[in-house]
Design a protein around this motif. Sequence first.
Motif, short mmCIF file in Angstrom:
data_model
loop_
_atom_site.label_atom_id
_atom_site.label_comp_id
_atom_site.label_asym_id
_atom_site.label_seq_id
_atom_site.Cartn_x
_atom_site.Cartn_y
_atom_site.Cartn_z
N UNK A 463 6.61 7.02 6.58
CA UNK A 463 7.43 6.60 5.44
C UNK A 463 6.89 5.30 4.84
N UNK A 464 6.42 4.39 5.71
CA UNK A 464 5.82 3.15 5.22
C UNK A 464 4.56 3.42 4.43
N UNK A 465 3.73 4.34 4.91
CA UNK A 465 2.51 4.71 4.18
C UNK A 465 2.83 5.32 2.83
N UNK A 466 3.86 6.18 2.81
CA UNK A 466 4.25 6.79 1.54
C UNK A 466 4.77 5.75 0.56
N UNK A 467 5.45 4.72 1.06
CA UNK A 467 5.94 3.66 0.18
C UNK A 467 4.79 2.91 -0.45
N UNK A 468 3.76 2.62 0.34
CA UNK A 468 2.57 1.95 -0.20
C UNK A 468 1.90 2.83 -1.24
N UNK A 469 1.81 4.11 -0.95
CA UNK A 469 1.18 5.04 -1.88
C UNK A 469 1.97 5.13 -3.18
N UNK A 470 3.31 5.15 -3.06
CA UNK A 470 4.16 5.19 -4.24
C UNK A 470 3.98 3.94 -5.09
N UNK A 471 3.87 2.79 -4.45
CA UNK A 471 3.68 1.53 -5.17
C UNK A 471 2.35 1.52 -5.89
N UNK A 472 1.30 2.02 -5.22
CA UNK A 472 -0.02 2.07 -5.84
C UNK A 472 0.01 2.96 -7.09
N UNK A 473 0.72 4.08 -7.01
CA UNK A 473 0.81 4.98 -8.17
C UNK A 473 1.56 4.34 -9.33
N UNK A 474 2.57 3.52 -9.02
CA UNK A 474 3.31 2.85 -10.08
C UNK A 474 2.39 1.91 -10.85
N UNK A 475 1.57 1.16 -10.12
CA UNK A 475 0.63 0.26 -10.81
C UNK A 475 -0.43 1.06 -11.57
N UNK A 476 -0.83 2.20 -11.02
CA UNK A 476 -1.81 3.05 -11.70
C UNK A 476 -1.27 3.53 -13.05
N UNK A 477 -0.01 3.98 -13.07
CA UNK A 477 0.58 4.46 -14.31
C UNK A 477 0.77 3.33 -15.31
N UNK A 478 0.95 2.11 -14.80
CA UNK A 478 1.10 0.95 -15.69
C UNK A 478 -0.24 0.41 -16.16
N UNK A 479 -1.35 1.05 -15.77
CA UNK A 479 -2.68 0.63 -16.18
C UNK A 479 -3.14 -0.66 -15.51
N UNK A 480 -2.66 -0.92 -14.32
CA UNK A 480 -3.02 -2.16 -13.63
C UNK A 480 -3.77 -1.86 -12.34
N UNK A 481 -4.57 -2.81 -11.94
CA UNK A 481 -5.37 -2.65 -10.72
C UNK A 481 -4.69 -3.36 -9.56
N UNK A 482 -4.58 -2.67 -8.42
CA UNK A 482 -3.92 -3.25 -7.25
C UNK A 482 -4.91 -3.26 -6.09
N UNK A 483 -4.94 -4.38 -5.38
CA UNK A 483 -5.79 -4.53 -4.20
C UNK A 483 -4.88 -4.68 -2.97
N UNK A 484 -5.05 -3.83 -1.99
CA UNK A 484 -4.25 -3.88 -0.78
C UNK A 484 -5.10 -4.46 0.34
N UNK A 485 -4.67 -5.62 0.85
CA UNK A 485 -5.45 -6.32 1.87
C UNK A 485 -4.82 -6.17 3.26
N UNK A 486 -5.69 -6.19 4.24
CA UNK A 486 -5.29 -6.22 5.64
C UNK A 486 -4.47 -5.00 6.07
N UNK A 487 -4.88 -3.84 5.58
CA UNK A 487 -4.26 -2.60 6.05
C UNK A 487 -5.05 -2.05 7.24
N UNK A 488 -4.36 -1.41 8.16
CA UNK A 488 -5.04 -0.82 9.30
C UNK A 488 -5.76 0.47 8.89
N UNK A 489 -6.60 0.97 9.76
CA UNK A 489 -7.42 2.13 9.44
C UNK A 489 -6.58 3.36 9.15
N UNK A 490 -5.45 3.55 9.86
CA UNK A 490 -4.63 4.73 9.60
C UNK A 490 -4.04 4.68 8.20
N UNK A 491 -3.71 3.48 7.72
CA UNK A 491 -3.21 3.35 6.37
C UNK A 491 -4.28 3.73 5.35
#
Length: 518
Positions: A463-491
């Motif tokens: 569920x946490x991974x899906x939340x991160x993915x959902x957030x990334x898609x929101x920024x994608x639709x808004x035409x913005x670039x998002x950088x996710x730092x310090x995520x583990x390999x499974x993420x």
Amino acid sequence: MFELKANTAQSVKNDVLSGLTVALALVPEAVAFAFVAGVDPLVGLYAAFMVGLITAVFGGRPGMISGATGALAVVMVSLVADHGVEYLFATVVLMGILQITAGALKLGKFIRMVPHPVMLGFVNGLAIVIFLAQLSQFGLAGEAGWLEGTTLQGSVIDVAWLETSNLLRMLGLVALTMAVIYFLPKFTRAIPSSLAAILVVTGLVIGFNLDTRVVGDVAAIAGGLPQFHIPSVPFTFETLQIILPYSIILAAIGLIESLLTLRLVDEITQSHGNGNRECLGQGLANTVTGMFGGMGGCAMIGQSMINVNSGGRGRLSGIVAALSLLAFILVGSAWIEKIPLAALVGVMFMVVLGTFEWSSLRIMNKIPRSDAFVLVLVSGVTVVSDLAVAVVVGVIVSALVFAWNNAKQIRVQRSEHDTSQYYTVTGPLFFGSTTAFLTQFSVSEDKNDVIIDFLGSKVCDHSGLEAIDTLAERYLKAGKTVHLLHLSQDCKNLLKKAGNLVEVNVIEDPRYLVPVID
């Protein structure tokens, strides 16, 4: 492996005497639980002997006593009534096989997932159950109780009380038994106080020819050696459909009660038992018992407390208890049948007083309300339902409370770094905190370059991974670039939708290593 050798002569004496005391207390319990299950008393006595002996030798907790129990007996009633005792024997064999499988898979370690409030509730509830089970000894068998015509008719408290003189005599003998158990250790510990109390009260009843009920009034316990007997049931799929549900329930109840009792004995003796080995021992005991005409069993908290409080610490105590019980069945039945029920009831009442966690009443206002609620809930469900249901309910409620509390710990701090929008996430990200996590981002107001740092956060589940993915898609639709730092390999592996918009600091990525403990 068997740990039969005691450290000192004193420990041998303690084990032998405490084992004898336990054997005396096992007789009425085994007979009573056999009646509850709707089978012959010898079926309960054979189970107490075989389960007690095998678990004492092969189990994972020296000093713990096993035998026929009420928690299992109440489940067996409908099976015996609908299909007969042979199906019960087949069910017990399959129950044992399931428990051996649980031990082989090392499932015993999961007992550590039971929270302390659930443990307290289990102990208190079981103490109440043991107390209520003794009330029938103060009543007239086969007669309507004082609650006839009410919703509680037929319950354990619906007792047709003895007439006044007999009731007072019974209460007096019970009180004398309890007094001997309480005061004798203040003068000497040469003999277990429970055994001394039984001998004193029995001698008093015989010497003064007092009119009170004895073990022989409940049932005759004379019998021979248990005989090997393959259950006489059709070996068909239809039979498996009948016995499998009962076997699963009995295996679960047996293991839960045994492992919780193991933990309790661990705390009292300041030692450590082996949960997985106990699963194997219980499974082996029930498999053999079903083949010899026994009703199956598990650890008994009441008899275990008698044993431990009487000084029994080694495997020898359980072995002596089982062999003494067999001796009672074979040659000593005439003597055992003369023991007053009042003496055994008094012993069990002292077990109740020693088992109940009185400190739990004092800490009710000092612990979190949720823990107090779980404690009371588990106690209540243990009394009105059964142990397995109570523990499962307690664990589920505790887990939900834990999830709710941890869900409120997620924090997202927003700041600006030159041309970038910077977010710092702290706290666990899991199914309970995803909503709070997503509401703390201002996608439309943020700059075109967004950095989200997860160094202070732990992504716990999908569920946490899906939340991160959902957030990334929101920024994608808004035409913005998002950088996710310090995520583990499974993420990183699961965040597929974000594509090349995900930038990960590989060097500083933490690896979440969870040690596996047997």
